[in-house]
Design a protein around this motif. Structure first.
Motif, short mmCIF file in Angstrom:
data_model
loop_
_atom_site.label_atom_id
_atom_site.label_comp_id
_atom_site.label_asym_id
_atom_site.label_seq_id
_atom_site.Cartn_x
_atom_site.Cartn_y
_atom_site.Cartn_z
N ASP A 126 0.83 -1.21 0.00
CA ASP A 126 0.00 0.00 0.00
C ASP A 126 0.86 1.26 0.00
O ASP A 126 1.41 1.63 1.03
CB ASP A 126 -0.91 -0.01 1.22
N PRO A 127 0.97 1.93 -1.14
CA PRO A 127 1.81 3.13 -1.23
C PRO A 127 1.27 4.32 -0.46
O PRO A 127 1.99 5.29 -0.24
CB PRO A 127 1.86 3.43 -2.73
N THR A 128 -0.01 4.28 0.00
CA THR A 128 -0.53 5.40 0.79
C THR A 128 -0.01 5.37 2.22
O THR A 128 -0.11 6.37 2.93
CB THR A 128 -2.08 5.43 0.81
N ILE A 129 0.55 4.23 2.63
CA ILE A 129 1.16 4.15 3.96
C ILE A 129 2.58 4.68 3.84
O ILE A 129 3.43 4.08 3.19
CB ILE A 129 1.13 2.70 4.51
N ARG A 130 2.82 5.83 4.47
CA ARG A 130 4.08 6.54 4.33
C ARG A 130 5.12 6.15 5.38
O ARG A 130 6.30 6.43 5.22
CB ARG A 130 3.84 8.04 4.41
N ALA A 131 4.65 5.52 6.48
CA ALA A 131 5.55 5.10 7.55
C ALA A 131 4.84 4.05 8.39
O ALA A 131 3.62 3.89 8.31
CB ALA A 131 5.96 6.30 8.42
N VAL A 132 5.63 3.36 9.21
CA VAL A 132 5.08 2.35 10.12
C VAL A 132 5.47 2.74 11.55
O VAL A 132 6.62 3.10 11.81
CB VAL A 132 5.62 0.94 9.78
N ALA A 133 4.49 2.68 12.44
CA ALA A 133 4.72 2.87 13.87
C ALA A 133 4.63 1.48 14.48
O ALA A 133 3.55 0.91 14.58
CB ALA A 133 3.69 3.80 14.46
N ALA A 134 5.78 0.91 14.83
CA ALA A 134 5.84 -0.50 15.18
C ALA A 134 6.08 -0.72 16.67
O ALA A 134 6.89 -0.04 17.29
CB ALA A 134 6.95 -1.18 14.38
N GLY A 135 5.40 -1.74 17.18
CA GLY A 135 5.58 -2.17 18.55
C GLY A 135 6.51 -3.36 18.65
O GLY A 135 6.46 -4.11 19.63
#
Length: 164
Positions: A126-135
């Protein structure tokens, strides 16, 4: 209005991140509204209350007002769910609208992700996801990855993206 989304699977930490981001952006002096998508039926009204009785009687819209807040409830009565753009048009102008959900819409998003539920990352497809906030640890090299709890860094990234 600037728009940025938080998306992810159930139990990924979306709502907690949204709550922290609202507090972070408002502490920075920005006005913020939120738009939350629910995949299930919900009700902000209570059976037996006057406003609920109005809805049950068939009112298309019920506006409830007091000295501290007002709420406008609209019944779809079988009509299709309005698109996000139509709902956004109902909001008063603010600096930033944070959107929770709406995975498939084209606005920019940060994906909240935790390893525990066992769901795959959405970001790779998904190119609309610009970053990931990961746990937890993430193997993703084409987009920034932030610690899910580093709210200031995530807010900095989002602000830079939308020009706040």
């Amino acid at each position: 209005m600037k728009l940025y989304g938080i998306t992810g699977w159930k139990n990924a930490g979306k709502t907690g991140l949204m709550e922290r981001l609202v507090a972070e952006f408002t502490a920075r002096g920005h006005t913020v509204s939120t738009l939350k998508h629910a995949h299930h039926s919900f009700d902000v009204d209570h059976p037996g209350r006057d406003s609920h009785r109005h809805r049950e009687a068939g009112a298309q819209q019920v506006l409830l007002s007091s000295g501290t807040r007002w709420a406008l409830m609209s019944e779809l009565r079988g009509a299709p769910e309005p698109p996000m753009e139509e709902l956004l048009a109902k909001l008063a102008p603010v600096d930033l609208v944070l959107v929770e959900g709406w995975k498939r819409d084209s606005h920019p998003k940060v994906e909240a992700w935790r390893p525990e539920p066992g769901n795959p990352l959405i970001a790779p497809g998904d190119p609309t996801i610009r970053a990931v906030a990961a746990g937890g640890p993430v193997e993703l090299t084409d987009r920034p990855v932030f610690d899910l709890n580093d709210t200031a860094a995530i807010a900095d990234f989002m602000a830079g993206e939308v020009g706040l």
